[in-house]
Design a protein around this motif. Structure first.
Motif, mmCIF file in Angstrom:
data_model
loop_
_atom_site.group_PDB
_atom_site.id
_atom_site.type_symbol
_atom_site.label_atom_id
_atom_site.label_comp_id
_atom_site.label_asym_id
_atom_site.label_seq_id
_atom_site.Cartn_x
_atom_site.Cartn_y
_atom_site.Cartn_z
ATOM 1 N N GLU A 120 -52.687 -36.091 -33.520
ATOM 2 C CA GLU A 120 -51.663 -35.482 -34.365
ATOM 3 C C GLU A 120 -50.476 -34.964 -33.569
ATOM 4 O OE1 GLU A 120 -54.513 -33.835 -38.007
ATOM 5 O OE2 GLU A 120 -53.834 -32.449 -36.437
ATOM 6 N N ILE A 121 -50.636 -34.818 -32.277
ATOM 7 C CA ILE A 121 -49.541 -34.304 -31.444
ATOM 8 C C ILE A 121 -48.674 -35.486 -31.026
ATOM 9 C CG2 ILE A 121 -48.947 -33.026 -29.358
ATOM 10 C CD1 ILE A 121 -51.656 -31.651 -29.527
ATOM 11 N N VAL A 122 -47.486 -35.569 -31.586
ATOM 12 C CA VAL A 122 -46.641 -36.746 -31.390
ATOM 13 C C VAL A 122 -46.090 -36.816 -29.980
ATOM 14 C CG1 VAL A 122 -44.525 -37.889 -32.164
ATOM 15 C CG2 VAL A 122 -46.070 -36.845 -33.843
ATOM 16 N N ASP A 123 -45.718 -35.682 -29.418
ATOM 17 C CA ASP A 123 -45.144 -35.667 -28.075
ATOM 18 C C ASP A 123 -46.243 -35.809 -27.031
ATOM 19 O OD1 ASP A 123 -42.602 -34.977 -26.377
ATOM 20 O OD2 ASP A 123 -44.229 -33.731 -25.573
ATOM 21 N N PHE A 124 -46.101 -36.782 -26.138
ATOM 22 C CA PHE A 124 -47.130 -37.066 -25.136
ATOM 23 C C PHE A 124 -47.370 -35.878 -24.217
ATOM 24 C CE2 PHE A 124 -48.101 -39.425 -20.985
ATOM 25 C CZ PHE A 124 -49.453 -39.492 -21.242
ATOM 26 N N ARG A 129 -50.860 -31.191 -22.566
ATOM 27 C CA ARG A 129 -51.034 -29.742 -22.419
ATOM 28 C C ARG A 129 -52.164 -29.220 -23.305
ATOM 29 N NH1 ARG A 129 -45.327 -29.743 -21.369
ATOM 30 N NH2 ARG A 129 -44.825 -29.887 -23.595
ATOM 31 N N ALA A 130 -52.472 -29.926 -24.372
ATOM 32 C CA ALA A 130 -53.511 -29.475 -25.305
ATOM 33 C C ALA A 130 -54.915 -29.835 -24.828
ATOM 34 C CB ALA A 130 -53.272 -30.103 -26.681
ATOM 35 N N TYR A 152 -57.341 -36.768 -22.076
ATOM 36 C CA TYR A 152 -56.606 -37.851 -21.433
ATOM 37 C C TYR A 152 -56.870 -37.955 -19.928
ATOM 38 C CZ TYR A 152 -54.038 -38.316 -25.816
ATOM 39 O OH TYR A 152 -53.705 -38.522 -27.140
ATOM 40 N N ARG A 153 -56.786 -36.865 -19.240
ATOM 41 C CA ARG A 153 -56.959 -36.918 -17.786
ATOM 42 C C ARG A 153 -58.370 -37.376 -17.397
ATOM 43 N NH1 ARG A 153 -53.400 -32.828 -18.865
ATOM 44 N NH2 ARG A 153 -51.543 -32.669 -17.530
ATOM 45 N N GLU A 154 -59.367 -37.000 -18.181
ATOM 46 C CA GLU A 154 -60.734 -37.423 -17.889
ATOM 47 C C GLU A 154 -60.874 -38.941 -18.030
ATOM 48 O OE1 GLU A 154 -63.035 -35.382 -16.702
ATOM 49 O OE2 GLU A 154 -61.568 -33.742 -16.842
ATOM 50 N N VAL A 155 -60.208 -39.503 -19.026
ATOM 51 C CA VAL A 155 -60.261 -40.955 -19.229
ATOM 52 C C VAL A 155 -59.714 -41.695 -18.011
ATOM 53 C CG1 VAL A 155 -59.451 -42.862 -20.683
ATOM 54 C CG2 VAL A 155 -60.068 -40.679 -21.739
ATOM 55 N N ALA A 156 -58.740 -41.092 -17.346
ATOM 56 C CA ALA A 156 -58.052 -41.764 -16.231
ATOM 57 C C ALA A 156 -58.718 -41.549 -14.876
ATOM 58 C CB ALA A 156 -56.603 -41.292 -16.169
ATOM 59 N N LYS A 157 -59.825 -40.836 -14.826
ATOM 60 C CA LYS A 157 -60.512 -40.620 -13.548
ATOM 61 C C LYS A 157 -61.458 -41.791 -13.290
ATOM 62 C CE LYS A 157 -60.046 -35.589 -13.705
ATOM 63 N NZ LYS A 157 -60.746 -34.275 -13.823
ATOM 64 N N LEU A 269 -41.665 -36.563 -16.283
ATOM 65 C CA LEU A 269 -43.089 -36.503 -16.618
ATOM 66 C C LEU A 269 -43.853 -37.579 -15.858
ATOM 67 C CD1 LEU A 269 -45.446 -35.388 -18.211
ATOM 68 C CD2 LEU A 269 -44.765 -36.827 -20.151
ATOM 69 N N ARG A 270 -43.258 -38.768 -15.722
ATOM 70 C CA ARG A 270 -43.913 -39.823 -14.946
ATOM 71 C C ARG A 270 -44.159 -39.361 -13.519
ATOM 72 N NH1 ARG A 270 -45.045 -45.017 -14.764
ATOM 73 N NH2 ARG A 270 -44.259 -45.383 -16.860
ATOM 74 N N GLN A 271 -43.159 -38.785 -12.891
ATOM 75 C CA GLN A 271 -43.307 -38.331 -11.504
ATOM 76 C C GLN A 271 -44.344 -37.225 -11.387
ATOM 77 O OE1 GLN A 271 -39.306 -37.307 -10.388
ATOM 78 N NE2 GLN A 271 -38.583 -39.437 -10.496
#
Length: 303
Positions: A120-124, A129-130, A152-157, A269-271
């Motif tokens: 539901e949070i449109v802004d990436f 942050r959530a 999200y961060r857990e998925v990318a580990k 944000l990418r950096q």
């Protein structure tokens, strides 16, 4: 009844669908038409997962004299249990893992979650942050069955995820594919995968672009598709088969879909994310014996 002996896993939005279709077209390989069965990985939960063994094996009943049978479920990689469960089911199973630059993968995953109605949070940036708050059970969209997909961060580990498969099945039974290689030369990667699966490498790979960025035309219509009224289910279910209902759902979903290019991820944000994931990428580089640290320097790389 045929049993699957190879599994295509990987981080979401990493090209597994394109590779799956390539495998599907090979005459010596059988895969079900349906992707994302998720029979294994019992630490993850969704009502769409095919958990019953008989129901799962029935999806392979149409297999004939093909040399290999397999399936693709991306969340097997994220699961902490899937590797050992696959090993117990098929001790000599072959596993194909696809990985992508984690920053691009997460930005694409967020877009997919928005399309699926599971975000539901449109802004990436706000969704990132959530993450910690969601681990405490807050800011979770109503009706989301697999909240861990929003971590999200857990998925990318990737490193620990890949290492579980290397330890469970052995390096000879695991092939890791980097999305960049597949994007640059999909035919070569398909042929290498044919070789890994010990099927005819001379078959011309069937390559086509799949899974572009999508947006819903109507969230209300999608909500009805995801949770149809009970009376409709009672009327339709006796008159249809599960396969027909699945095809009807896909057709309706396609009609409710528009295809749009996703705006570039903001450079700042990418950096920030590249810096954050740099240590993880270094660990992965050591595990795979391949330098992937260029991921920490790349600009936008695609869908």
């Amino acid at each position: 009844m045929s049993r699957p002996d190879f599994f295509l896993v990987g981080a979401p939005k990493c090209g597994t669908t394109a590779l799956y279709r390539c495998l599907e077209a090979h005459p010596e390989i059988f895969v079900p038409q349906r992707k994302e069965l998720h029979h294994f990985g019992t630490d993850l939960h969704s009502p769409t997962y095919v958990r019953g063994l008989n129901e799962y094996l029935a999806l392979f009943a149409a297999a004939g004299n093909e040399k290999r049978a397999g399936e693709a479920s991306v969340w097997y990689l994220y699961s902490k249990l899937a590797a050992t469960e696959i090993k117990a089911f098929s001790p000599q199973a072959s596993v194909i893992i696809m990985l992508r630059n984690p920053v691009d993968m997460l930005y694409s995953l967020h877009s997919q979650h928005l399309y699926n109605g599971t975000e539901e949070i449109v802004d990436f940036a706000d969704a990132l942050r959530a993450e910690e708050d969601r681990k405490r059970g807050n800011q979770v969209p109503k009706g989301v069955p697999a909240v861990e997909r929003l971590f999200y961060r857990e998925v990318a580990k990737y490193t620990d995820q890949v290492d579980r498969y290397l330890k469970s099945l052995g390096p000879d039974n695991v092939k890791v594919i980097i999305y960049d290689d597949f994007k640059q030369d999909p035919a070569r990667i398909c042929r290498e995968t044919f070789g890994f699966l010990k099927v005819d490498q001379g078959v011309e790979p069937a390559i086509r672009v799949v899974n572009p960025n999508k947006k819903l035309r109507s969230k209300t219509a999608q909500a009805v598709l995801d949770q149809p009224p009970r009376i409709l289910g009672k009327l339709v279910r006796p008159l249809t088969t599960p396969a027909l209902r699945h095809r009807l759902f896909l057709t309706a979903q396609q009609l409710n879909t528009s295809y749009q290019a996703r705006p570039p991820l903001p450079a700042e944000l990418r950096q920030q994310l590249q810096k954050e994931f740099a240590p993880e990428i270094e660990r992965l580089s050591v595990l795979l014996n391949r330098d992937l640290t260029y991921w920490s320097k790349l600009q936008e790389t695609g869908v």
